[in-house]
Scaffold this active site. Sequence first.
Site, PDB file in Angstrom:
ATOM      1  N   ARG A  38       7.666  -9.889   2.315  1.00 11.93           N
ATOM      2  CA  ARG A  38       8.917 -10.321   1.681  1.00 11.93           C
ATOM      3  C   ARG A  38       9.366 -11.709   2.137  1.00 11.93           C
ATOM      4  O   ARG A  38       9.979 -12.435   1.379  1.00 11.93           O
ATOM      5  CB  ARG A  38      10.023  -9.313   1.987  1.00 11.93           C
ATOM      6  CG  ARG A  38       9.759  -8.014   1.282  1.00 11.93           C
ATOM      7  CD  ARG A  38      11.055  -7.383   0.885  1.00 11.93           C
ATOM      8  NE  ARG A  38      10.768  -6.148   0.198  1.00 11.93           N
ATOM      9  CZ  ARG A  38      11.558  -5.095   0.222  1.00 11.93           C
ATOM     10  NH1 ARG A  38      12.697  -5.146   0.902  1.00 11.93           N
ATOM     11  NH2 ARG A  38      11.252  -4.028  -0.447  1.00 11.93           N
ATOM     12  N   LYS A 205       8.433  11.586  -2.609  1.00 10.47           N
ATOM     13  CA  LYS A 205       9.198  12.292  -3.641  1.00 10.47           C
ATOM     14  C   LYS A 205       8.682  12.068  -5.050  1.00 10.47           C
ATOM     15  O   LYS A 205       8.562  10.927  -5.493  1.00 10.47           O
ATOM     16  CB  LYS A 205      10.648  11.805  -3.597  1.00 10.47           C
ATOM     17  CG  LYS A 205      11.406  12.220  -2.375  1.00 10.47           C
ATOM     18  CD  LYS A 205      12.825  11.750  -2.537  1.00 10.47           C
ATOM     19  CE  LYS A 205      13.642  12.028  -1.304  1.00 10.47           C
ATOM     20  NZ  LYS A 205      14.902  11.282  -1.368  1.00 10.47           N
ATOM     21  N   GLY A 366      11.126   0.695  -5.145  1.00  6.22           N
ATOM     22  CA  GLY A 366      12.021   1.304  -6.134  1.00  6.22           C
ATOM     23  C   GLY A 366      12.187   0.472  -7.397  1.00  6.22           C
ATOM     24  O   GLY A 366      12.145   1.008  -8.510  1.00  6.22           O
TER      25      GLY A 366
HETATM   26  P1  ADP Z   1       6.432   3.827  -0.638  1.00 10.56           P
HETATM   27  O1  ADP Z   1       7.292   3.390   0.509  1.00 10.56           O
HETATM   28  O2  ADP Z   1       5.091   3.200  -0.602  1.00 10.56           O
HETATM   29  O3  ADP Z   1       7.125   3.670  -1.952  1.00 10.56           O
HETATM   30  P2  ADP Z   1       7.211   6.569  -0.360  1.00 10.56           P
HETATM   31  O4  ADP Z   1       8.419   6.088   0.341  1.00 10.56           O
HETATM   32  O5  ADP Z   1       7.373   7.229  -1.669  1.00 10.56           O
HETATM   33  O6  ADP Z   1       6.152   5.395  -0.490  1.00 10.56           O
HETATM   34  O7  ADP Z   1       6.441   7.624   0.559  1.00 10.56           O
HETATM   35  C1  ADP Z   1       5.890   7.274   1.783  1.00 10.56           C
HETATM   36  C2  ADP Z   1       5.965   8.405   2.760  1.00 10.56           C
HETATM   37  O8  ADP Z   1       5.414   9.577   2.218  1.00 10.56           O
HETATM   38  C3  ADP Z   1       5.200   8.093   3.998  1.00 10.56           C
HETATM   39  O9  ADP Z   1       6.096   8.025   5.096  1.00 10.56           O
HETATM   40  C4  ADP Z   1       4.241   9.270   4.141  1.00 10.56           C
HETATM   41  O10 ADP Z   1       4.120   9.745   5.460  1.00 10.56           O
HETATM   42  C5  ADP Z   1       4.855  10.304   3.282  1.00 10.56           C
HETATM   43  N1  ADP Z   1       3.863  11.283   2.818  1.00 10.56           N
HETATM   44  C6  ADP Z   1       2.914  11.131   1.883  1.00 10.56           C
HETATM   45  N2  ADP Z   1       2.186  12.239   1.743  1.00 10.56           N
HETATM   46  C7  ADP Z   1       2.660  13.131   2.624  1.00 10.56           C
HETATM   47  C8  ADP Z   1       2.337  14.471   2.964  1.00 10.56           C
HETATM   48  N3  ADP Z   1       1.326  15.127   2.374  1.00 10.56           N
HETATM   49  N4  ADP Z   1       3.077  15.069   3.922  1.00 10.56           N
HETATM   50  C9  ADP Z   1       4.068  14.431   4.540  1.00 10.56           C
HETATM   51  N5  ADP Z   1       4.430  13.168   4.261  1.00 10.56           N
HETATM   52  C10 ADP Z   1       3.743  12.531   3.325  1.00 10.56           C
END
Ligand code: ADP
Length: 387
Positions: A38, A205, A366
């Site tokens: 960033r 999520k 987001g």
């Molecule tokens: P980003 O920041 O890339 O947009 P998210 O915030 O949606 O991604 O999700 C990232 C988080 O999801 C990470 O901290 C990761 O540990 C968690 N995560 C992904 N798969 C799993 C899983 N199977 N169990 C627990 N946590 C998970």
Amino acid sequence: MKYLSSLKNKNLSNQICLLRVDFNLTDDDLRKQKIPLRIKSALPTIKFLLGKGAKVVILSHRGRPKETSDKRQVTRVYTLKPFVKILSKLLKKSVQFIDFKKDFKTIKTIIKISPRGTIFLLENLRFFPGEDKNDQKFARKLASLGKFYINDAFAFSHRPTASMVGIPKFLASYAGLLLEKEIKNLSKVMQKPKRPLVIILGGAKISDKIGVIKNFLKNVNGHKSRVNCILTGGGVANTFFAAQRLPIGKSLYEKQMIPTAKLLLRSRKIILPIDSAIQGKKILDIGPKTIKRYVEIIKKARTIVWNGPMGYIESPKFARGSKAISQAILKSQAFSVIGGGETISILPAACFKPHASRLFVSTAGGAMLEYLAGKKLPGIEALNTSL
Ligand code: ADP
Ligand code: MG
């Protein structure tokens, strides 16, 4: 929308430009990343403006100070001060910090009497309640500091705050070089992407990604949906498993999304993992067979979008799936867009080198998801309707 790049031949000597960026990074982010994406991505616009003799006033928010009760902690944890040193080093030029202890009149004078080419960094906008409330008086005060407004905070464009949508009502406004790059790359996915188009969704999520899934599965003007397949992992896949009544133990998922997930599963384009890496009663990553299958699909793709890790990447043992995906994208010849804070943290350094515009790493999470869901982003709309 006006683009800053269109002012290539314009002299901006001594003009005061308010530049909204997204420096929403934690101390931990600053420690872990050598030059956070960033910050690196904000440099071209800053340099462009300095090159034209403008004065640059950088605006950003940081964290959620309102949600912290200890007021002394707030200023220490959320101040933008650490960015002064980082920016000065990268720009090889001193950066002046302006805190909010001074009133706006004084701030205005300081900026006005400064020599051309001065860079200012204003303290965290969220120290003012007017920022999040999009208070018009606050927006007007901010606007009064400069002559032009430039939005380079694509990652925050989904938030209608004073500095994002308020200021453009009062000043001639432009999309900065980063915002332009983000829009141009993401619109390649939205408009006539080369097929096969493969979307990879993981992360915590499914509710964050539902808009993208629906937007790409729907039929457009009687034509078949744009996406060829959606590969799932992480909490997203777990929620689909739960919707199929498969046992997921204590794995991360979203219960309230099960009915929606059930409906979406009617589409054959949603691909679920065929095996998983498990610890205790938790599914923590996609398994080796899934990796193989996903890599094969990625190989054939001509457009790829990836958001959300395939597993619990904070533990190296469960980062394997995400690492394999990143390597496969790196090797692929497809036009690829990768975004999301955690997702990009797992990318090998090679992904950040310019790949003849084939691979684009977005600074957004987001905001990228909302853009790909076909939603109008308030920060971009504000530029469209600005002076
Ligand atoms: P980003 O920041 O890339 O947009 P998210 O915030 O949606 O991604 O999700 C990232 C988080 O999801 C990470 O901290 C990761 O540990 C968690 N995560 C992904 N798969 C799993 C899983 N199977 N169990 C627990 N946590 C998970
Ligand atoms: Mg995240």
